[in-house]
Design a protein around this motif. Structure first.
Motif, short mmCIF file in Angstrom:
data_model
loop_
_atom_site.label_atom_id
_atom_site.label_comp_id
_atom_site.label_asym_id
_atom_site.label_seq_id
_atom_site.Cartn_x
_atom_site.Cartn_y
_atom_site.Cartn_z
N HIS A 19 0.84 -1.26 -0.13
CA HIS A 19 -0.04 0.05 -0.10
C HIS A 19 0.83 1.27 0.09
CE1 HIS A 19 -3.55 2.55 1.26
NE2 HIS A 19 -2.53 3.10 2.06
N LEU A 63 -9.95 2.62 -3.63
CA LEU A 63 -9.23 2.27 -4.87
C LEU A 63 -9.62 3.02 -5.86
CD1 LEU A 63 -7.59 0.23 -6.25
CD2 LEU A 63 -9.38 -1.34 -6.51
N HIS A 79 -2.86 -4.91 -10.86
CA HIS A 79 -3.14 -5.47 -9.88
C HIS A 79 -2.88 -7.14 -9.83
CE1 HIS A 79 -4.79 -1.80 -7.97
NE2 HIS A 79 -5.33 -1.75 -9.13
N HIS A 130 -1.36 -7.78 -2.51
CA HIS A 130 -1.57 -6.98 -3.65
C HIS A 130 -0.22 -6.42 -4.22
CE1 HIS A 130 -2.78 -2.44 -4.86
NE2 HIS A 130 -2.50 -3.17 -5.82
#
Length: 139
Positions: A19, A63, A79, A130
């Motif tokens: 992130h 997102l 992704h 992710h």
């Protein structure tokens, strides 16, 4: 049980790292193209303080906001979701149940809170990693 807690803590840490990297690289893309926060705000249809908040170190944008920012700075985001949790002999549900003693998993849930929270009910979703790859949209 300690092994299970360590595994979940590692996954939570990886999610937070990804992130942070995503937002850092998007900001770098803005700077690379010599765009100001005002430029990005105009392209996104928001105010400059909104962009500044997006770029703040502890922001947790949706997102949709990430995609709008990426478009505004000319970035492509890909992704990839991979199952990094369990072996064939383990199940995520069994791992979560093994750490659901009072206080044992608090660090895991709080580490994941920055990413939108963690469901700790009986039907907790399997975590995903992710992974993001950036490409410049330069010609």
């Amino acid at each position: 049980m300690t092994k299970d807690i360590a595994r979940l803590e590692l996954l939570a840490g990886d999610l937070i790292d990804e992130h942070d990297r995503l937002l850092t690289e998007l900001k770098a893309q803005r700077r690379k193209h010599n765009l100001t926060q005002n430029d990005v705000a105009e392209r996104m249809g928001v105010s400059q303080p909104t962009v500044a908040a997006f770029e703040h170190y502890d922001s947790n944008p949706t997102l949709a906001s990430v995609r709008r920012y990426a478009l505004a700075v000319g970035a492509n985001i890909e992704h990839t979701v991979t199952d990094a949790c369990c072996t064939d002999d383990d199940s995520f549900e069994a791992i979560v149940k093994s750490v659901r003693i009072p206080g044992a998993a608090g660090a895991i849930w709080s580490k994941s809170a920055r990413l939108g929270g963690w469901k700790t009910g009986d039907h907790a979703p399997a975590p995903v990693r992710h992974v993001t790859r950036f490409e410049s949209m330069d010609a």
